[in-house]
Design a protein around this motif. Structure first.
Motif, PDB file in Angstrom:
ATOM      1  N   HIS A  36      21.511 -17.097  -7.176  1.00 25.39           N
ATOM      2  CA  HIS A  36      21.035 -17.168  -9.114  1.00 25.39           C
ATOM      3  C   HIS A  36      22.103 -16.859  -9.900  1.00 25.39           C
ATOM      4  O   HIS A  36      21.879 -17.332 -10.874  1.00 25.39           O
ATOM      5  N   PHE A  37      23.022 -16.414  -9.777  1.00 27.97           N
ATOM      6  CA  PHE A  37      24.873 -16.424 -11.024  1.00 27.97           C
ATOM      7  C   PHE A  37      24.776 -18.298 -11.867  1.00 27.97           C
ATOM      8  O   PHE A  37      25.029 -17.633 -12.644  1.00 27.97           O
ATOM      9  N   ILE A  38      24.330 -18.620 -10.669  1.00 26.91           N
ATOM     10  CA  ILE A  38      24.670 -20.622 -11.555  1.00 26.91           C
ATOM     11  C   ILE A  38      23.220 -20.529 -11.874  1.00 26.91           C
ATOM     12  O   ILE A  38      23.465 -21.170 -13.216  1.00 26.91           O
ATOM     13  N   GLU A  39      22.145 -20.268 -11.578  1.00 28.44           N
ATOM     14  CA  GLU A  39      20.763 -20.675 -12.046  1.00 28.44           C
ATOM     15  C   GLU A  39      20.962 -20.148 -13.967  1.00 28.44           C
ATOM     16  O   GLU A  39      20.920 -20.717 -14.898  1.00 28.44           O
ATOM     17  N   ARG A  40      21.914 -18.432 -13.823  1.00 29.29           N
ATOM     18  CA  ARG A  40      21.253 -18.201 -15.044  1.00 29.29           C
ATOM     19  C   ARG A  40      22.488 -18.688 -16.203  1.00 29.29           C
ATOM     20  O   ARG A  40      22.252 -18.486 -17.055  1.00 29.29           O
ATOM     21  N   LEU A  41      23.464 -18.645 -15.434  1.00 27.76           N
ATOM     22  CA  LEU A  41      24.714 -19.394 -16.678  1.00 27.76           C
ATOM     23  C   LEU A  41      24.111 -20.752 -17.399  1.00 27.76           C
ATOM     24  O   LEU A  41      24.333 -20.818 -17.779  1.00 27.76           O
ATOM     25  N   ALA A  69      39.995 -22.324  -3.114  1.00 30.42           N
ATOM     26  CA  ALA A  69      40.564 -21.639  -2.288  1.00 30.42           C
ATOM     27  C   ALA A  69      39.457 -20.884  -1.175  1.00 30.42           C
ATOM     28  O   ALA A  69      39.383 -20.801  -0.399  1.00 30.42           O
ATOM     29  N   ASN A  70      38.377 -20.910  -2.353  1.00 28.93           N
ATOM     30  CA  ASN A  70      36.930 -20.075  -1.292  1.00 28.93           C
ATOM     31  C   ASN A  70      35.929 -20.713  -1.992  1.00 28.93           C
ATOM     32  O   ASN A  70      35.430 -21.902  -2.630  1.00 28.93           O
ATOM     33  N   SER A  71      34.971 -21.022  -1.483  1.00 30.54           N
ATOM     34  CA  SER A  71      33.664 -21.407  -1.148  1.00 30.54           C
ATOM     35  C   SER A  71      31.668 -20.336  -0.989  1.00 30.54           C
ATOM     36  O   SER A  71      31.871 -19.029  -0.345  1.00 30.54           O
ATOM     37  N   PRO A  72      31.899 -19.698  -2.255  1.00 26.99           N
ATOM     38  CA  PRO A  72      31.804 -20.730  -3.717  1.00 26.99           C
ATOM     39  C   PRO A  72      33.090 -20.468  -4.227  1.00 26.99           C
ATOM     40  O   PRO A  72      33.365 -19.463  -4.444  1.00 26.99           O
ATOM     41  N   GLU A  73      33.420 -21.302  -5.965  1.00 22.75           N
ATOM     42  CA  GLU A  73      34.286 -21.207  -6.253  1.00 22.75           C
ATOM     43  C   GLU A  73      33.547 -21.758  -7.814  1.00 22.75           C
ATOM     44  O   GLU A  73      33.394 -22.691  -7.902  1.00 22.75           O
ATOM     45  N   LEU A  74      33.623 -21.164  -8.871  1.00 19.11           N
ATOM     46  CA  LEU A  74      33.310 -21.771  -9.880  1.00 19.11           C
ATOM     47  C   LEU A  74      35.063 -21.941 -11.191  1.00 19.11           C
ATOM     48  O   LEU A  74      35.909 -20.596 -10.470  1.00 19.11           O
ATOM     49  N   ASP A  75      35.186 -23.244 -11.152  1.00 17.74           N
ATOM     50  CA  ASP A  75      36.604 -23.092 -11.949  1.00 17.74           C
ATOM     51  C   ASP A  75      36.090 -24.622 -13.065  1.00 17.74           C
ATOM     52  O   ASP A  75      34.869 -24.416 -13.410  1.00 17.74           O
ATOM     53  N   ALA A  83      41.674 -26.007 -15.531  1.00 19.41           N
ATOM     54  CA  ALA A  83      42.471 -24.967 -16.402  1.00 19.41           C
ATOM     55  C   ALA A  83      42.034 -23.260 -16.649  1.00 19.41           C
ATOM     56  O   ALA A  83      42.836 -22.958 -16.608  1.00 19.41           O
ATOM     57  N   TRP A  84      41.139 -23.508 -15.384  1.00 19.24           N
ATOM     58  CA  TRP A  84      40.982 -21.604 -15.049  1.00 19.24           C
ATOM     59  C   TRP A  84      40.221 -22.380 -13.944  1.00 19.24           C
ATOM     60  O   TRP A  84      40.366 -22.295 -13.664  1.00 19.24           O
ATOM     61  N   GLY A  85      40.596 -20.864 -12.900  1.00 17.03           N
ATOM     62  CA  GLY A  85      40.169 -21.100 -11.865  1.00 17.03           C
ATOM     63  C   GLY A  85      39.375 -19.414 -11.785  1.00 17.03           C
ATOM     64  O   GLY A  85      39.768 -18.320 -11.784  1.00 17.03           O
ATOM     65  N   PHE A  86      38.074 -18.892 -11.367  1.00 12.16           N
ATOM     66  CA  PHE A  86      37.651 -17.731 -11.219  1.00 12.16           C
ATOM     67  C   PHE A  86      37.119 -16.995 -10.106  1.00 12.16           C
ATOM     68  O   PHE A  86      37.099 -15.978 -10.016  1.00 12.16           O
ATOM     69  N   GLY A  87      37.422 -18.306  -9.156  1.00  9.87           N
ATOM     70  CA  GLY A  87      37.360 -17.737  -7.829  1.00  9.87           C
ATOM     71  C   GLY A  87      35.863 -17.757  -7.222  1.00  9.87           C
ATOM     72  O   GLY A  87      35.218 -18.403  -7.776  1.00  9.87           O
ATOM     73  N   CYS A  88      35.136 -16.474  -6.620  1.00  3.46           N
ATOM     74  CA  CYS A  88      34.186 -16.573  -6.048  1.00  3.46           C
ATOM     75  C   CYS A  88      33.526 -15.223  -5.948  1.00  3.46           C
ATOM     76  O   CYS A  88      32.140 -14.973  -5.626  1.00  3.46           O
ATOM     77  N   GLY A  89      34.003 -14.536  -7.256  1.00  3.03           N
ATOM     78  CA  GLY A  89      32.701 -12.949  -7.976  1.00  3.03           C
ATOM     79  C   GLY A  89      31.713 -13.988  -8.554  1.00  3.03           C
ATOM     80  O   GLY A  89      31.404 -15.258  -9.433  1.00  3.03           O
ATOM     81  N   ILE A  90      31.122 -12.828  -9.313  1.00  5.04           N
ATOM     82  CA  ILE A  90      29.680 -13.235 -10.247  1.00  5.04           C
ATOM     83  C   ILE A  90      30.214 -12.666 -11.243  1.00  5.04           C
ATOM     84  O   ILE A  90      30.318 -11.354 -11.620  1.00  5.04           O
ATOM     85  N   TYR A  95      31.210 -13.317 -20.247  1.00  8.55           N
ATOM     86  CA  TYR A  95      32.388 -13.787 -19.735  1.00  8.55           C
ATOM     87  C   TYR A  95      33.079 -14.960 -19.445  1.00  8.55           C
ATOM     88  O   TYR A  95      33.773 -14.799 -19.995  1.00  8.55           O
ATOM     89  N   VAL A  96      31.790 -15.793 -18.815  1.00  6.00           N
ATOM     90  CA  VAL A  96      32.007 -17.078 -18.781  1.00  6.00           C
ATOM     91  C   VAL A  96      31.877 -17.706 -20.155  1.00  6.00           C
ATOM     92  O   VAL A  96      33.167 -18.943 -19.890  1.00  6.00           O
ATOM     93  N   ASP A  97      30.871 -17.897 -20.472  1.00  9.85           N
ATOM     94  CA  ASP A  97      31.493 -18.453 -22.360  1.00  9.85           C
ATOM     95  C   ASP A  97      32.853 -18.045 -23.227  1.00  9.85           C
ATOM     96  O   ASP A  97      33.259 -19.204 -23.616  1.00  9.85           O
TER      97      ASP A  97
END
Length: 122
Positions: A36-41, A69-75, A83-90, A95-97
């Motif tokens: 849902h997080f990815i769909e919302r993004l 390092a994580n799954s899932p991971e957003l970079d 250029a940036w790694g968010f890790g696996c949080g939501i 904030y992402v923008d």
């Protein structure tokens, strides 16, 4: 969800101009909240930022090359490199923008070589 070979993903990253948001995941390890997080993004900022989803289940080369390092991971990848790694949080879409904007600004600044006396060397 998109599947890439190592060569295809490396070519995508190398040739992509601007920010590219990449969600790395392993099959069966993405819970409903993250989906849902990815769909919302995609809905909230997909018109400003290109977003791809990459299954690394059977592709440890991508995972190792880009230090996933994580799954899932957003970079965020920008002009050919991570250029940036968010890790696996939501996170919130805002904030992402804002982070994408920060990466764009940070990567657009050119720093000249200056010696200790303040003389521009380049």
């Amino acid at each position: 969800m998109s599947e890439f070979t190592f060569g295809e993903f490396e070519e995508l990253v190398r040739n992509f101009e601007g920010p590219l948001l990449v969600c790395f995941y392993k099959d069966g390890r993405v819970n409903d909240n993250y989906k849902h997080f990815i769909e919302r993004l995609i809905k909230d900022i997909g018109n400003r930022v290109n977003i791809v989803k990459v299954d690394i289940t059977n592709n440890s080369s991508i995972q190792n090359m880009y230090d996933v390092a994580n799954s899932p991971e957003l970079d965020i990848f920008y002009n050919g490199s991570k250029a940036w790694g968010f890790g696996c949080g939501i996170y919130s879409s805002a904030y992402v923008d804002h982070t994408v904007d920060f990466v764009k600004i940070r990567n657009s600044i050119r720093v000249r070589d200056i010696d200790l006396c303040g003389t521009v060397l380049s």
